[in-house]
Design a protein around this motif. Sequence first.
Motif, PDB file in Angstrom:
ATOM      1  N   GLU A  69       0.835  -1.193   0.000  1.00  0.00           N
ATOM      2  CA  GLU A  69       0.000   0.000   0.000  1.00  0.00           C
ATOM      3  C   GLU A  69       0.869   1.241   0.000  1.00  0.00           C
ATOM      4  N   LYS A  70       0.254   2.362  -0.284  1.00  0.00           N
ATOM      5  CA  LYS A  70       0.984   3.625  -0.353  1.00  0.00           C
ATOM      6  C   LYS A  70       1.551   3.986   1.014  1.00  0.00           C
ATOM      7  N   ALA A  71       2.803   4.389   1.045  1.00  0.00           N
ATOM      8  CA  ALA A  71       3.398   4.873   2.284  1.00  0.00           C
ATOM      9  C   ALA A  71       2.755   6.205   2.665  1.00  0.00           C
ATOM     10  N   ALA A  72       2.630   6.449   3.955  1.00  0.00           N
ATOM     11  CA  ALA A  72       1.931   7.636   4.440  1.00  0.00           C
ATOM     12  C   ALA A  72       2.546   8.936   3.927  1.00  0.00           C
ATOM     13  N   ASP A  73       3.848   8.925   3.699  1.00  0.00           N
ATOM     14  CA  ASP A  73       4.539  10.151   3.289  1.00  0.00           C
ATOM     15  C   ASP A  73       4.724  10.254   1.771  1.00  0.00           C
ATOM     16  N   ARG A  74       4.061   9.386   1.008  1.00  0.00           N
ATOM     17  CA  ARG A  74       4.200   9.398  -0.452  1.00  0.00           C
ATOM     18  C   ARG A  74       2.867   9.703  -1.118  1.00  0.00           C
ATOM     19  N   LYS A  75       2.917  10.281  -2.314  1.00  0.00           N
ATOM     20  CA  LYS A  75       1.700  10.594  -3.053  1.00  0.00           C
ATOM     21  C   LYS A  75       1.207   9.391  -3.842  1.00  0.00           C
ATOM     22  N   ASN A  76       2.110   8.443  -4.109  1.00  0.00           N
ATOM     23  CA  ASN A  76       1.708   7.256  -4.863  1.00  0.00           C
ATOM     24  C   ASN A  76       2.537   6.063  -4.415  1.00  0.00           C
ATOM     25  N   ILE A  77       2.282   4.924  -5.044  1.00  0.00           N
ATOM     26  CA  ILE A  77       3.060   3.711  -4.774  1.00  0.00           C
ATOM     27  C   ILE A  77       4.232   3.707  -5.741  1.00  0.00           C
ATOM     28  N   SER A  78       5.437   3.740  -5.213  1.00  0.00           N
ATOM     29  CA  SER A  78       6.628   3.946  -6.034  1.00  0.00           C
ATOM     30  C   SER A  78       7.088   2.670  -6.739  1.00  0.00           C
ATOM     31  N   ILE A  79       7.915   2.847  -7.738  1.00  0.00           N
ATOM     32  CA  ILE A  79       8.496   1.711  -8.444  1.00  0.00           C
ATOM     33  C   ILE A  79       9.381   0.893  -7.503  1.00  0.00           C
ATOM     34  N   GLU A  80      10.066   1.570  -6.566  1.00  0.00           N
ATOM     35  CA  GLU A  80      10.923   0.855  -5.615  1.00  0.00           C
ATOM     36  C   GLU A  80      10.096  -0.086  -4.750  1.00  0.00           C
ATOM     37  N   ALA A  81       8.916   0.396  -4.314  1.00  0.00           N
ATOM     38  CA  ALA A  81       8.046  -0.436  -3.477  1.00  0.00           C
ATOM     39  C   ALA A  81       7.537  -1.641  -4.262  1.00  0.00           C
ATOM     40  N   VAL A  82       7.201  -1.420  -5.531  1.00  0.00           N
ATOM     41  CA  VAL A  82       6.706  -2.524  -6.370  1.00  0.00           C
ATOM     42  C   VAL A  82       7.813  -3.547  -6.630  1.00  0.00           C
ATOM     43  N   ARG A  83       9.014  -3.075  -6.886  1.00  0.00           N
ATOM     44  CA  ARG A  83      10.129  -4.010  -7.127  1.00  0.00           C
ATOM     45  C   ARG A  83      10.398  -4.872  -5.897  1.00  0.00           C
ATOM     46  N   GLU A  84      10.346  -4.282  -4.714  1.00  0.00           N
ATOM     47  CA  GLU A  84      10.557  -5.041  -3.486  1.00  0.00           C
ATOM     48  C   GLU A  84       9.423  -6.044  -3.266  1.00  0.00           C
ATOM     49  N   PHE A  85       8.209  -5.627  -3.577  1.00  0.00           N
ATOM     50  CA  PHE A  85       7.021  -6.486  -3.483  1.00  0.00           C
ATOM     51  C   PHE A  85       7.170  -7.697  -4.398  1.00  0.00           C
ATOM     52  N   ILE A  86       7.559  -7.461  -5.656  1.00  0.00           N
ATOM     53  CA  ILE A  86       7.737  -8.548  -6.631  1.00  0.00           C
ATOM     54  C   ILE A  86       8.869  -9.481  -6.199  1.00  0.00           C
ATOM     55  N   LYS A  87       9.948  -8.892  -5.724  1.00  0.00           N
ATOM     56  CA  LYS A  87      11.086  -9.700  -5.268  1.00  0.00           C
ATOM     57  C   LYS A  87      10.668 -10.651  -4.152  1.00  0.00           C
ATOM     58  N   THR A  88       9.857 -10.152  -3.219  1.00  0.00           N
ATOM     59  CA  THR A  88       9.403 -10.977  -2.101  1.00  0.00           C
ATOM     60  C   THR A  88       8.490 -12.098  -2.582  1.00  0.00           C
ATOM     61  N   LEU A  89       7.598 -11.777  -3.530  1.00  0.00           N
ATOM     62  CA  LEU A  89       6.679 -12.789  -4.044  1.00  0.00           C
ATOM     63  C   LEU A  89       7.416 -13.880  -4.822  1.00  0.00           C
ATOM     64  N   ASN A  90       8.517 -13.537  -5.407  1.00  0.00           N
ATOM     65  CA  ASN A  90       9.262 -14.511  -6.217  1.00  0.00           C
ATOM     66  C   ASN A  90      10.136 -15.445  -5.384  1.00  0.00           C
ATOM     67  N   LEU A  91      10.256 -15.173  -4.096  1.00  0.00           N
ATOM     68  CA  LEU A  91      10.988 -16.086  -3.219  1.00  0.00           C
ATOM     69  C   LEU A  91      10.188 -17.368  -3.028  1.00  0.00           C
ATOM     70  N   SER A  92      10.833 -18.443  -2.678  1.00  0.00           N
ATOM     71  CA  SER A  92      10.150 -19.723  -2.458  1.00  0.00           C
ATOM     72  C   SER A  92       9.181 -19.613  -1.285  1.00  0.00           C
ATOM     73  N   SER A  93       8.107 -20.371  -1.359  1.00  0.00           N
ATOM     74  CA  SER A  93       7.112 -20.372  -0.287  1.00  0.00           C
ATOM     75  C   SER A  93       7.694 -20.992   0.983  1.00  0.00           C
ATOM     76  N   PHE A  94       7.424 -20.349   2.112  1.00  0.00           N
ATOM     77  CA  PHE A  94       7.854 -20.898   3.400  1.00  0.00           C
ATOM     78  C   PHE A  94       6.903 -22.000   3.863  1.00  0.00           C
ATOM     79  N   LEU A  95       5.667 -21.961   3.369  1.00  0.00           N
ATOM     80  CA  LEU A  95       4.633 -22.866   3.873  1.00  0.00           C
ATOM     81  C   LEU A  95       4.190 -23.874   2.826  1.00  0.00           C
TER      82      LEU A  95
END
Length: 326
Positions: A69-95
């Motif tokens: 979600e958008k950070a409180a101090d940002r006007k939008n959701i940044s490309i950096e946030a999306v890249r980190e989000f995608i990177k996390t989703l691409n990791l192997s499932s823990f469960l």
Amino acid sequence: MAKEKFSWPKIGNDQAIEFLERGLNNNKIVQTYIFAGANDLGKFTIALAFARNLQGNRIGFNSDLHILEKAADRKNISIEAVREFIKTLNLSSFLNSYKIGIIKDADLLSEEAKSALLKTLEEPKEAVIIILLTGDENSLPATILSRGQILYFHPVPAAVIYDYLIKHCGANRSLAKDLANLALGRPLAAVKFLEAPEDYQNYLERAERWLSLINADLNTRLQILDKIFNDKTWSRQATETASAVLSMAEGLSRDLLLSSLEQKDRWQHSALAPALNKTLALLNERSDQNSVPSILKQLKLIAQAKEYLAANVNPRLVLEQLAVNI
């Protein structure tokens, strides 16, 4: 073979829930979902329920469920946030389960963030599900819309919200009725007010002040407006607050019109029945017992004020002009 039992919140939008459950039962899960509809209709609540059903009814958040979600101090959701989000989703499932990502307010994705997300949607990793929540699917590019299953969320009947507040939130019947009416089909708006009674009382106080403004002299109107809205900045927060004031004013004028048409059972602000009756009586005194033209004028002026606000006119000036002319 018996169908598996899934758990869903009873907050309306059953057609969306039924579609998702059919997919679960038939093992027909797409990798991108787009939940479209106004705020507080339950999109996030149902997205969480869908995620937990996919993951075997796990309770609470887990390492395979991620929210962007958008950070409180940002006007939008940044490309950096999306890249980190995608990177996390691409990791192997823990469960050993689905990896699920939910993007709240996807219409706030920056243009660069949309492009980065599109690359992932074009070549999704197996067992990764992304759910985008948006108030307006047209804010997303066609290239993203074409790669997702769009589910539309609609306002929920007041009776459904009323039952939910009583059965699942412990509200008393009188309060549940007033909150269900006030919510205008948005169950989570009613729940928020129930869980934050001080916010609810503050809203009612602002609404009652606005009603008193309608029949006041010019100087008194501006004094009352100061108590309702005193932000003289041109900030995004000021614009959002002014927009909320206009929505409140529109609902109150609509209630006055319903009163004049003997349809009080359809009031949004049923909690303010005495104040609405008093305001209508004063309007009738001023207009030869025919308040309808005056109320229709109010609604026209509020619609114009919304247009000015959307055109980036100073929020305080928009409300001052409305208060002067209403």
